[in-house]
Enzyme design. Structure first.
Site, mmCIF file in Angstrom:
data_model
loop_
_atom_site.group_PDB
_atom_site.id
_atom_site.type_symbol
_atom_site.label_atom_id
_atom_site.label_comp_id
_atom_site.label_asym_id
_atom_site.label_seq_id
_atom_site.Cartn_x
_atom_site.Cartn_y
_atom_site.Cartn_z
ATOM 1 N N ASP A 1 -41.378 8.115 63.343
ATOM 2 C CA ASP A 1 -42.443 9.116 63.404
ATOM 3 C C ASP A 1 -42.010 10.441 63.996
ATOM 4 O O ASP A 1 -42.835 11.340 64.192
ATOM 5 C CB ASP A 1 -43.640 8.564 64.184
ATOM 6 C CG ASP A 1 -44.449 7.593 63.347
ATOM 7 O OD1 ASP A 1 -44.630 7.869 62.137
ATOM 8 O OD2 ASP A 1 -44.893 6.565 63.872
ATOM 9 N N ASP B 1 -46.278 5.450 54.763
ATOM 10 C CA ASP B 1 -46.400 6.654 55.584
ATOM 11 C C ASP B 1 -45.061 7.386 55.725
ATOM 12 O O ASP B 1 -45.030 8.612 55.917
ATOM 13 C CB ASP B 1 -46.900 6.323 56.995
ATOM 14 C CG ASP B 1 -48.000 5.286 57.046
ATOM 15 O OD1 ASP B 1 -47.951 4.330 56.258
ATOM 16 O OD2 ASP B 1 -48.884 5.403 57.911
#
Length: 450
Positions: free
Chosen positions: A126, A185
């Site tokens: 992330d 994602d």
């Protein structure tokens, strides 16, 4: 007669807004006011807003703050930079309140709390999302060394998670090292690799992004264009072990935010590579998204979740992400630009009608953070970020002007629930093409004549 030109342009934009019904709320003065208020309320040492408390408490819509090592921590500083972009596009005047803050300075000060992650990355994949404000800074000042260092450091961290055997960057770490987990994602995190390639010319960064996208294109998509949230690989030979969900309704369902990541992620990869397979994949993902919208036009948290009981909630963040992905698709797929643009506007209209709430600290309510963990009907920081950026893109595309008619201060027209009665009705595109063409022709003629 030259002074007549601004009036002609005003007529054009008014006619376009009437034909497309672009929500005034996209350009509401409440947006900069809310972001300034949130900035002023952040604690020191800084914590970052991620989502609000829910609609069913005594004081709903209050931001809940989290440490920098949270995957969402870059979205609020990036939102401040996005308002600087808005100010550049629109100017700072009393009607939009963009002059109430130095957005670049606010973006820099709030993103400074992310810099320690460069040396102590506890976010795994992330780092791509966390790098967003630094990539925004480089649009303002391409020579900013702090931002350059951050982008390159975060890209190096993501590249270190790449497996040439699997052909992907690892998403979540697992107790079993042979279980190599990849989530849809992660298509969004590839942007930091591309940004680092642009800065350094390091082809390895671009190659990793392309390889990850190719592998995801093969293994994350079903025949109908829908996506699995999670694919688990065997790290020793690259074979697929399992396809499942973590935040969707079931392993065979389509989690809407994951589908929106796919639309945007593959449109973005096509934009950077011109690989037609990436464009086709983005188109398939978008077609599934639109073909499976319920009749009320509100994006559900999962396209295949039961309608009742309880009522299937919306996800305003999936809606705004998808709208941005569709607008990007319109720019890279000119043969179908009208289709993608109209769909994005329809989604923005419907989610604004449902979720815009002046009383909340967030811009939008009705977000679903994680339904399996009972976290829904909230405001979400990335939902707000993509709501702001969608408005910017509409201006950049010449499809919107910068100020609404002032109706954005009114209360939302619906309650916090989503009256979702159908699961597979196709979204109704706006049927205003002929009106827009006529308005464009008349405006052009007037401009030439006067």
């Amino acid at each position: 007669m030259a002074n007549f030109r601004p009036l002609v342009l005003q007529i054009f934009f008014a006619a376009f807004a009437a034909a497309t019904n672009i929500p005034d709320e996209l350009f509401s003065p409440l947006t900069p006011q809310k972001l300034v208020n949130t900035t002023n309320s952040l604690p020191s040492p800084i914590l970052y807003p991620q989502y609000t408390n829910t609609w069913n408490v005594s004081n709903p819509g209050v931001w809940q703050n989290f440490p920098a090592n949270t995957w969402t921590s870059g979205f609020f500083p990036a939102s401040l930079y996005a308002l600087n972009t808005r100010k550049t596009l629109c100017g700072s005047n009393d009607s939009n309140s963009l002059g109430i803050a130095d957005w670049v300075q606010l973006g820099r000060s709030t993103s400074s709390g992310l810099i320690p992650l460069e040396a102590n990355n506890t976010l795994g994949h992330d780092v791509g999302f966390v790098s967003f404000p630094f990539m925004e800074e480089l649009l303002v000042n391409p020579q900013n060394q702090t931002a350059i260092d951050a982008v390159n450091a975060f890209a190096a961290d993501l590249a270190a998670r790449f497996s040439p055997i699997v052909g992907c960057t690892r998403s979540w770490d697992t107790a079993d090292p042979t279980d190599f987990t990849v989530i849809i994602d992660n298509m969004m995190n590839l942007q930091v690799l591309l940004a680092s390639f642009a800065l350094t010319g390091n082809e390895t960064m671009k190659d990793i992004a392309v390889t990850h996208a190719n592998t995801t294109m093969i293994n994350h998509f079903r025949a109908d264009g829908s996506t699995w949230h999670v694919v688990e690989y065997n790290s020793t030979n690259g074979t697929v072990i399992r396809k499942r969900t973590s935040q969707g309704f079931s392993d065979n369902s389509t989690w809407s935010r994951g589908q929106s990541w796919a639309i945007y992620g593959f449109a973005n990869m096509y934009n950077h590579t011109q690989n037609p397979d990436f464009l086709n994949t983005a188109q398939r993902a978008a077609d599934y998204f639109l073909d499976n919208m319920p009749s009320d036009g509100i994006v559900p948290w999962d396209f295949n979740a039961p309608l009742v009981p309880p009522p299937r909630p919306a996800d305003s963040s999936a809606a705004t992400i998808a709208a941005n992905g569709l607008l990007l698709l319109a720019q890279v797929d000119p043969t179908q630009a009208d289709k993608w643009t109209n769909a994005a506007l329809e989604i923005l209209r419907n989610i604004t009608s449902l979720a815009w709430d002046p009383s909340w600290q967030s811009l939008l309510s009705n977000g679903t953070v994680n339904w399996p963990e009972d976290n829904f009907l909230t405001g979400i920081t990335y939902g707000d970020y993509y709501y702001i950026t969608a408005a910017n893109v509409l201006v950049q595309m010449g499809l919107a002007e910068c100020s609404g008619s002032g109706n954005s201060s009114s209360s939302p027209s619906t309650t916090r629930s989503t009256p979702d009665s159908e699961n597979s009705s196709k979204i109704g595109f706006i049927s205003s093409s002929s009106v827009l063409v006529l308005v464009s022709i008349i405006s052009f003629v007037l401009l030439v004549v006067v």
